[in-house]
Design an enzyme around this catalytic site. Sequence first.
Site, PDB file in Angstrom:
ATOM      1  N   SER A   2       0.831  -1.210   0.000  1.00 50.64           N
ATOM      2  CA  SER A   2       0.000   0.000   0.000  1.00 50.64           C
ATOM      3  C   SER A   2       0.864   1.259   0.000  1.00 50.64           C
ATOM      4  CB  SER A   2      -0.919   0.014   1.219  1.00 50.64           C
ATOM      5  OG  SER A   2      -1.679  -1.158   1.278  1.00 50.64           O
TER       6      SER A   2
HETATM    7  N1  SAH Z   1      -0.624  -4.629   4.143  1.00 51.21           N
HETATM    8  C1  SAH Z   1      -0.037  -5.060   2.915  1.00 51.21           C
HETATM    9  C2  SAH Z   1      -0.930  -4.735   1.727  1.00 51.21           C
HETATM   10  C3  SAH Z   1      -1.112  -5.919   0.843  1.00 51.21           C
HETATM   11  S1  SAH Z   1      -2.360  -5.789  -0.376  1.00 51.21           S
HETATM   12  C4  SAH Z   1       1.362  -4.465   2.756  1.00 51.21           C
HETATM   13  O1  SAH Z   1       1.789  -3.688   3.604  1.00 51.21           O
HETATM   14  O2  SAH Z   1       2.026  -4.825   1.803  1.00 51.21           O
HETATM   15  C5  SAH Z   1      -3.688  -6.680   0.361  1.00 51.21           C
HETATM   16  C6  SAH Z   1      -3.460  -8.106   0.730  1.00 51.21           C
HETATM   17  O3  SAH Z   1      -4.704  -8.632   1.158  1.00 51.21           O
HETATM   18  C7  SAH Z   1      -2.987  -9.024  -0.403  1.00 51.21           C
HETATM   19  O4  SAH Z   1      -1.784  -9.640  -0.031  1.00 51.21           O
HETATM   20  C8  SAH Z   1      -4.114 -10.051  -0.525  1.00 51.21           C
HETATM   21  O5  SAH Z   1      -3.671 -11.352  -0.852  1.00 51.21           O
HETATM   22  C9  SAH Z   1      -4.723 -10.009   0.858  1.00 51.21           C
HETATM   23  N2  SAH Z   1      -6.088 -10.522   0.956  1.00 51.21           N
HETATM   24  C10 SAH Z   1      -7.106 -10.392   0.062  1.00 51.21           C
HETATM   25  N3  SAH Z   1      -8.205 -11.012   0.534  1.00 51.21           N
HETATM   26  C11 SAH Z   1      -7.881 -11.551   1.747  1.00 51.21           C
HETATM   27  C12 SAH Z   1      -8.581 -12.314   2.721  1.00 51.21           C
HETATM   28  N4  SAH Z   1      -9.877 -12.677   2.566  1.00 51.21           N
HETATM   29  N5  SAH Z   1      -7.929 -12.685   3.839  1.00 51.21           N
HETATM   30  C13 SAH Z   1      -6.632 -12.351   4.040  1.00 51.21           C
HETATM   31  N6  SAH Z   1      -5.919 -11.630   3.163  1.00 51.21           N
HETATM   32  C14 SAH Z   1      -6.516 -11.229   2.020  1.00 51.21           C
END
Ligand code: SAH
Length: 219
Positions: free
Chosen positions: A70
């Site tokens: 993000s």
């Molecule tokens: N906080 C992360 C942002 C990653 S993007 C960072 O700092 O990099 C969002 C993430 O949410 C992705 O890795 C995706 O696989 C995950 N995601 C999507 N749906 C999800 C779910 N139902 N449960 C857990 N993770 C999920």
Amino acid sequence: MTLAPAPGSGMTSQRTRDRMVARLRECGVADEVVLEAIRDVPRHMFVDEALASRAYEDSALPIGFEQTISQPLTVARMLEAVRNGRELDRALEVGTGCGYGAALLARVAKAAYSIERIAPLLEKARANLRPLRIRNLRLAHGDGYQGLPEVAPFNAIVVAAAAPHVPRALQDQLAVGGRMVIPVGTENQELRLIERTSSGFKETRLDAARFVPLRAGKG
Ligand code: SAH
């Protein structure tokens, strides 16, 4: 012979990180605890080497598996909103991704948890986080729609992927006085703040948002 730059110099140095914090301040982020966490956590360690020189730009970057780390301003605003100036005992992140947000959450909460549905991405996050030796962070492989009932309730929940609606289970895992930030929507998303009061839930709309979708089930 030319010497290779020492790790942490140039585009990935502390000074670069300080400049990023100054920009976040200019954008209105005022929570010193959040700003200090961002100053301390080396974001370049959470992206591929080829992208490390761009780690302190205020942009989302690819982390594989069609997911992104993000944008720093977004992460800062979300942490500021859930913290609301309080010390957090227990906090949950949904969507570990590369682990950057989890590392920050562990800096602002006594105990932090983060859940990710894509197993190989969770392994990547573990590898990214290992050198930082964060003792108060637990990662879990699972479906974030379900939260982590076994360690609930949480004083704060940060959801890093957009859901079509606020998942009931997550709402129920908020402690009284607890706060959750979550992007809601599909095409047009908005960040929402959910607060649990002694009598129910209060919902506030924050900024417009752009997140990858929250997907149901384990990956
Ligand atoms: N906080 C992360 C942002 C990653 S993007 C960072 O700092 O990099 C969002 C993430 O949410 C992705 O890795 C995706 O696989 C995950 N995601 C999507 N749906 C999800 C779910 N139902 N449960 C857990 N993770 C999920």
